[in-house]
Design a protein around this motif. Structure first.
Motif, PDB file in Angstrom:
ATOM      1  N   ASP A  62       0.809  -1.227   0.000  1.00  0.00           N
ATOM      2  CA  ASP A  62       0.000   0.000   0.000  1.00  0.00           C
ATOM      3  C   ASP A  62       0.840   1.275   0.000  1.00  0.00           C
ATOM      4  O   ASP A  62       0.438   2.303   0.555  1.00  0.00           O
ATOM      5  CB  ASP A  62      -0.968   0.019   1.189  1.00  0.00           C
ATOM      6  CG  ASP A  62      -2.003  -1.084   1.086  1.00  0.00           C
ATOM      7  OD1 ASP A  62      -2.427  -1.374  -0.047  1.00  0.00           O
ATOM      8  OD2 ASP A  62      -2.383  -1.643   2.123  1.00  0.00           O
ATOM      9  N   LYS A  63       1.993   1.224  -0.626  1.00  0.00           N
ATOM     10  CA  LYS A  63       2.827   2.416  -0.758  1.00  0.00           C
ATOM     11  C   LYS A  63       2.195   3.382  -1.762  1.00  0.00           C
ATOM     12  O   LYS A  63       1.319   3.018  -2.541  1.00  0.00           O
ATOM     13  CB  LYS A  63       4.233   2.032  -1.230  1.00  0.00           C
ATOM     14  CG  LYS A  63       4.984   1.099  -0.287  1.00  0.00           C
ATOM     15  CD  LYS A  63       5.349   1.798   1.012  1.00  0.00           C
ATOM     16  CE  LYS A  63       6.211   0.890   1.888  1.00  0.00           C
ATOM     17  NZ  LYS A  63       6.537   1.521   3.185  1.00  0.00           N
ATOM     18  N   VAL A  68       5.747   3.074  -5.467  1.00  0.00           N
ATOM     19  CA  VAL A  68       5.604   1.865  -6.286  1.00  0.00           C
ATOM     20  C   VAL A  68       6.536   1.946  -7.492  1.00  0.00           C
ATOM     21  O   VAL A  68       7.266   0.990  -7.807  1.00  0.00           O
ATOM     22  CB  VAL A  68       4.143   1.686  -6.741  1.00  0.00           C
ATOM     23  CG1 VAL A  68       4.046   0.618  -7.839  1.00  0.00           C
ATOM     24  CG2 VAL A  68       3.259   1.304  -5.558  1.00  0.00           C
ATOM     25  N   PHE A  69       6.542   3.090  -8.172  1.00  0.00           N
ATOM     26  CA  PHE A  69       7.401   3.260  -9.335  1.00  0.00           C
ATOM     27  C   PHE A  69       8.872   3.097  -8.951  1.00  0.00           C
ATOM     28  O   PHE A  69       9.641   2.433  -9.658  1.00  0.00           O
ATOM     29  CB  PHE A  69       7.168   4.639  -9.965  1.00  0.00           C
ATOM     30  CG  PHE A  69       5.989   4.701 -10.893  1.00  0.00           C
ATOM     31  CD1 PHE A  69       4.754   4.189 -10.517  1.00  0.00           C
ATOM     32  CD2 PHE A  69       6.101   5.267 -12.142  1.00  0.00           C
ATOM     33  CE1 PHE A  69       3.662   4.249 -11.363  1.00  0.00           C
ATOM     34  CE2 PHE A  69       5.019   5.340 -13.007  1.00  0.00           C
ATOM     35  CZ  PHE A  69       3.786   4.821 -12.608  1.00  0.00           C
ATOM     36  N   CYS A  70       9.254   3.699  -7.836  1.00  0.00           N
ATOM     37  CA  CYS A  70      10.646   3.599  -7.381  1.00  0.00           C
ATOM     38  C   CYS A  70      11.015   2.160  -7.050  1.00  0.00           C
ATOM     39  O   CYS A  70      12.121   1.698  -7.366  1.00  0.00           O
ATOM     40  CB  CYS A  70      10.871   4.496  -6.168  1.00  0.00           C
ATOM     41  SG  CYS A  70      10.851   6.262  -6.543  1.00  0.00           S
ATOM     42  N   ARG A  95      -0.545  -2.832  -9.583  1.00  0.00           N
ATOM     43  CA  ARG A  95       0.363  -1.688  -9.374  1.00  0.00           C
ATOM     44  C   ARG A  95       1.674  -1.877 -10.137  1.00  0.00           C
ATOM     45  O   ARG A  95       2.193  -0.944 -10.756  1.00  0.00           O
ATOM     46  CB  ARG A  95       0.623  -1.507  -7.880  1.00  0.00           C
ATOM     47  CG  ARG A  95      -0.624  -1.133  -7.072  1.00  0.00           C
ATOM     48  CD  ARG A  95      -0.275  -0.854  -5.619  1.00  0.00           C
ATOM     49  NE  ARG A  95      -1.460  -0.478  -4.871  1.00  0.00           N
ATOM     50  CZ  ARG A  95      -2.119  -1.282  -4.038  1.00  0.00           C
ATOM     51  NH1 ARG A  95      -1.682  -2.527  -3.847  1.00  0.00           N
ATOM     52  NH2 ARG A  95      -3.186  -0.871  -3.402  1.00  0.00           N
ATOM     53  N   THR A  96       2.211  -3.083 -10.078  1.00  0.00           N
ATOM     54  CA  THR A  96       3.460  -3.351 -10.782  1.00  0.00           C
ATOM     55  C   THR A  96       3.285  -3.230 -12.290  1.00  0.00           C
ATOM     56  O   THR A  96       4.114  -2.627 -12.977  1.00  0.00           O
ATOM     57  CB  THR A  96       3.983  -4.755 -10.425  1.00  0.00           C
ATOM     58  OG1 THR A  96       4.361  -4.790  -9.044  1.00  0.00           O
ATOM     59  CG2 THR A  96       5.192  -5.130 -11.272  1.00  0.00           C
TER      60      THR A  96
END
Length: 394
Positions: A62-63, A68-70, A95-96
């Motif tokens: 849940d970031k 998530v991108f980082c 998300r990924t």
């Protein structure tokens, strides 16, 4: 870790291995391809990965989107991506996949194999909506999933069923030997609902029918012990090597696939109602064995078997179960089901399947109707599922 250039990124929820249907299907489609970046959200089998040039496990907890991108960038290092195939089950899979698409500006294909949004609540609506809107190609493994996701999100979903390796498909009719026990059937793979296992035990117990169950996972999670199964004439066995399994299927008169009853007691209703177990097309293609689906006639498994005439459906009642077994073991019925399986087998092989996905992704729609033509003429009416979901406020 290796560095890949213009990799095909395959995003799944757990390891790609032979212990579960999605893993076997993905491995079959893309095995031997060295330029695969395989990313999963969780480890369920000790990190055991059976394919891909680079395998990673990336969870987001849940970031924020930036985080998530980082995290994705940090995980893949200097590897670059050409296109993305997402098979979503967890929210982190979505998300990924979205991160990879946006980072590299590449086309995205979503292939829904299990429901985690309409009946189940694993993936929030906003994430699923974004995933489907940003996907150039949207596939579903069953007519039911294709219909219900199309209804909910107003996006065209295309049908692509589970497939079988063409090298394992016989070119002529396979009939079991005359001495094969007509009252001894087989189950292969996992049974995902604990309630289904209890219903199966109650149905087989005292029926004079014996089932050998080759479980591809483990028996430890079951709501009973192995001795309880044996007492009910269900014989638990370890998985077989594929060549031995196929020969066993071909020598057996019928297979049983337990599924859900679609009532309030069903602990895996979303799987039962919407998904198509990959073992059904597999068994049909490699062995032609008639398949008895236990459970509701409105499940994806039951609809498939009845639509193609390769088996029968019965509820979890002893009398109905025995009647179905006896019916399928009539010599003329058994051979007729096998002939229909032989006729359909060629439509469910992996020949050109991976390239079909990538070419269709490039085009933005299927390059031909090889799978869509297999859809029933009348799609199942699943609008009631969406009405119920809205009424519950979920």
């Amino acid at each position: 870790k290796p560095i890949l250039r213009d990799a095909d990124a395959i995003v799944t929820h757990i390891e790609v291995c032979g212990c579960h249907g999605v893993g076997r299907l993905v491995q079959m489609l893309f095995d031997g391809e060295p330029n695969i970046l395989s990313i999963r959200s969780a480890n369920l089998y000790g990190g055991w990965q059976e394919y891909g040039g680079l395998g990673l496990c990336v969870a987001h907890e849940d970031k924020s989107r930036d985080a998530v991108f980082c995290r994705v960038l940090d995980a893949i290092g200097q590897t670059t991506v050409k296109r993305v195939l997402c098979i979503p089950y967890f929210a982190d899979d979505v998300r990924t996949a979205l991160a990879l698409k946006e980072i590299f500006g590449v086309p995205l294909c979503t292939y829904i194999m299990d429901d985690q949004n309409v009946c189940a609540g694993g993936i929030p609506d906003d994430l699923m909506r974004e995933l489907l809107e940003k996907s150039r190609l949207r596939l579903a493994i069953s007519p039911e999933l294709s219909t219900v996701y199309g209804l909910k999100y107003g996006r065209r979903m295309w049908y692509m069923p589970p497939l079988a390796p063409v090298g394992l498909v016989p070119s002529r009719l396979v009939a079991p030997p005359g001495e094969a026990d007509a009252r001894h059937g087989i189950i292969i793979g996992n049974i995902w609902g604990k309630r289904w296992v209890e219903l199966l035990r109650n149905t087989v117990r005292g029926s004079a029918v014996t089932l050998t169950w080759h479980n591809s996972g483990e028996f430890r999670w079951l709501p009973c012990g192995k001795q309880d199964l044996i007492a009910d004439s269900i014989l638990p066995r370890d998985p077989l090597p594929e060549d031995v399994l196929i020969q066993t299927l071909r020598k057996t008169r019928f297979a049983v696939v337990p599924t859900g009853v679609l009532d309030e007691s069903d602990d895996r209703r979303s799987i039962a109602q919407l998904s198509l177990p990959s073992r059904i097309p597999y068994m049909m293609a490699v062995s032609q064995i008639p398949i008895l689906v236990l459970g509701s006639r409105d499940t994806g498994a039951a609809r498939f078997v009845e639509h193609f005439g390769i088996g029968a459906v019965a509820g979890y009642e002893k009398e109905a179960f025995v009647e179905a077994v006896d019916y399928m073991n009539r010599p003329e019925v058994n051979l007729q089901m096998r002939r229909k399986a032989l006729t359909m087998a060629g439509r469910f092989t992996d020949v050109g399947a991976a390239e079909w996905i990538w070419q269709s992704l490039d085009r933005g729609e299927p390059i031909d109707g090889r799978y869509e033509d297999l859809m029933p003429a009348n799609r199942p009416d699943l609008s009631s599922l969406l009405s119920l979901r809205r009424a519950l406020g979920s």
